[in-house]
Design an enzyme around this catalytic site. Sequence first.
Site, PDB file in Angstrom:
ATOM      1  N   ASP A  38       0.822  -1.225   0.000  1.00  0.00           N
ATOM      2  CA  ASP A  38       0.000   0.000   0.000  1.00  0.00           C
ATOM      3  C   ASP A  38       0.851   1.267   0.000  1.00  0.00           C
ATOM      4  O   ASP A  38       0.442   2.302   0.522  1.00  0.00           O
ATOM      5  CB  ASP A  38      -0.944   0.018   1.211  1.00  0.00           C
ATOM      6  CG  ASP A  38      -1.804  -1.234   1.294  1.00  0.00           C
ATOM      7  OD1 ASP A  38      -2.439  -1.568   0.277  1.00  0.00           O
ATOM      8  OD2 ASP A  38      -1.831  -1.876   2.360  1.00  0.00           O
ATOM      9  N   GLY A  64      -4.229  -4.294  -4.826  1.00  0.00           N
ATOM     10  CA  GLY A  64      -5.128  -3.174  -5.034  1.00  0.00           C
ATOM     11  C   GLY A  64      -4.327  -1.935  -5.378  1.00  0.00           C
ATOM     12  O   GLY A  64      -3.848  -1.243  -4.492  1.00  0.00           O
ATOM     13  N   HIS A  65      -4.137  -1.684  -6.662  1.00  0.00           N
ATOM     14  CA  HIS A  65      -3.362  -0.525  -7.110  1.00  0.00           C
ATOM     15  C   HIS A  65      -4.321   0.540  -7.620  1.00  0.00           C
ATOM     16  O   HIS A  65      -5.062   0.317  -8.583  1.00  0.00           O
ATOM     17  CB  HIS A  65      -2.375  -0.931  -8.201  1.00  0.00           C
ATOM     18  CG  HIS A  65      -1.258  -1.779  -7.684  1.00  0.00           C
ATOM     19  ND1 HIS A  65      -0.244  -2.279  -8.477  1.00  0.00           N
ATOM     20  CD2 HIS A  65      -0.985  -2.210  -6.429  1.00  0.00           C
ATOM     21  CE1 HIS A  65       0.597  -2.980  -7.726  1.00  0.00           C
ATOM     22  NE2 HIS A  65       0.153  -2.947  -6.494  1.00  0.00           N
ATOM     23  N   GLN A 118       1.993  -5.835  -3.275  1.00  0.00           N
ATOM     24  CA  GLN A 118       2.379  -5.932  -1.872  1.00  0.00           C
ATOM     25  C   GLN A 118       3.741  -5.245  -1.634  1.00  0.00           C
ATOM     26  O   GLN A 118       4.076  -4.326  -2.365  1.00  0.00           O
ATOM     27  CB  GLN A 118       2.376  -7.391  -1.393  1.00  0.00           C
ATOM     28  CG  GLN A 118       1.003  -8.045  -1.349  1.00  0.00           C
ATOM     29  CD  GLN A 118       0.548  -8.648  -2.660  1.00  0.00           C
ATOM     30  OE1 GLN A 118       1.295  -9.306  -3.347  1.00  0.00           O
ATOM     31  NE2 GLN A 118      -0.694  -8.401  -3.022  1.00  0.00           N
ATOM     32  N   LYS A 123       2.266   2.274  -5.085  1.00  0.00           N
ATOM     33  CA  LYS A 123       2.909   1.781  -6.306  1.00  0.00           C
ATOM     34  C   LYS A 123       2.035   2.015  -7.537  1.00  0.00           C
ATOM     35  O   LYS A 123       2.551   2.254  -8.632  1.00  0.00           O
ATOM     36  CB  LYS A 123       3.229   0.290  -6.170  1.00  0.00           C
ATOM     37  CG  LYS A 123       4.242  -0.025  -5.082  1.00  0.00           C
ATOM     38  CD  LYS A 123       4.562  -1.508  -5.013  1.00  0.00           C
ATOM     39  CE  LYS A 123       3.371  -2.348  -4.606  1.00  0.00           C
ATOM     40  NZ  LYS A 123       2.893  -2.051  -3.223  1.00  0.00           N
TER      41      LYS A 123
END
Length: 435
Positions: A13, A40-41, A227, A16
């Site tokens: 988080d 989750g980007h 991650q 990225k």
Amino acid sequence: MPVTAIIGAQWGDEGKGGVVDYLAQDADAVVRFQGGANAGHTVIYKGEPLALHLLPCGIVHERPICVIANGVVVDLEALIEEIRLVGERGMSVTPQRLKISDRAHLTLPYHRLLDGQRESADSPSRIGTTQRGVGPTYVDKVDRIGIRFLDFIRPDDLKKKLKRNWEMKAGQCGSLAGGGEVTAETLLHSLLSYYETVVQYAEVTDTVVVLNQMVADGKRILLEGAQGTGLDVDFGTYPYVTSSSTTAGGACIGTGIPPSRITQVFGVAKAYTTRVGEGPFPTEMTAGIQEEIRRRGREYGATTGRPRRCGWFDAVLVRYARMINGFTGLILTKLDILSGLPEVPIAVAYEWQGRHLTLLPADTRVLAECKPVYEILPGWTEIKRSLRKWSDLPDNARRFADRISQLAGVPVAFVSIGPERDAVLFPDEADSFWG
């Protein structure tokens, strides 16, 4: 031309997605190399946030080819839904633009169920995963019973594999998806249907060959990690880790691009630290300031919506990540979130049983007992997102970034001061990342 790996330097988080979105403007290919739908980007597309889980962040640009490489585990149902959502936002997803490795493994319904069972409130093995079935998929991969895209070439063999796997797991899983009867035949039917839909939008191919040809042709390739280093299955805070190699080494394993071809490795770190789920967190803030930073930074999981735990910048963790990955530069995100604080702590070391630790201990139990040693820096006034020059940053914000660079042992490549694509500042006033 460079092959650049973008790696999380903390516990995920770190921002990225925004970094890759910015750099992808001039890339020829953007490649996801590990993880699955647990990622989750978030990028800003036409002024609105967009969370991507399996599709590389380059999908919001017209130029780059997007590759889901062999190290990723793919939930076809989730991928179809994501393709639908980005299509509704006006983006084009075609086989010419999206390539999927024929070696990539598939996340199936029983993987999600097994993950959910382990993460139930009364489970002794609960570690705080996203419950997307990613861990159980990697278990099957290592156990050599996984289902790959290659298996669609021979449906009869695919059916046999599904039958064997389901028979092994049926006792533990029971029935799936609303309690209906599940058989190898029903699993096969849904899987073939999903596959037929996916290949309308993506080419399933040997991406190892595709990517190495692009390297040989001098193309700009961006390797997008999911991650962070602190969650790496080998080097993270085990067992509170993800199920894949999140480091620069994992970028080689997950793509088939050899180490000698990766020319830049950039670590991404927030100006503070966050963590989701269980696991030790030495610099975790007290409740009041933690809630304030969470509110300012919108620190809620893009995949699960869970509130993230917030802490001060941990130079011990980032220094360790720099060593593991060989960072050539550090990208510092969310510098603006700390604006207005009277002082900003940085953890420069840990104290444990009278010992002074400057690198992350391998034993997670030791880390849980560590107390941070803070260096207190003066805060700074508001950072306006309209700033476009490093020299326009408040002096104390620049000193903060410089001190992080010194402690981590790696230069700051650029900082972000907002979610917008152009809210980035380069210390050397460079106007191009690729050179």
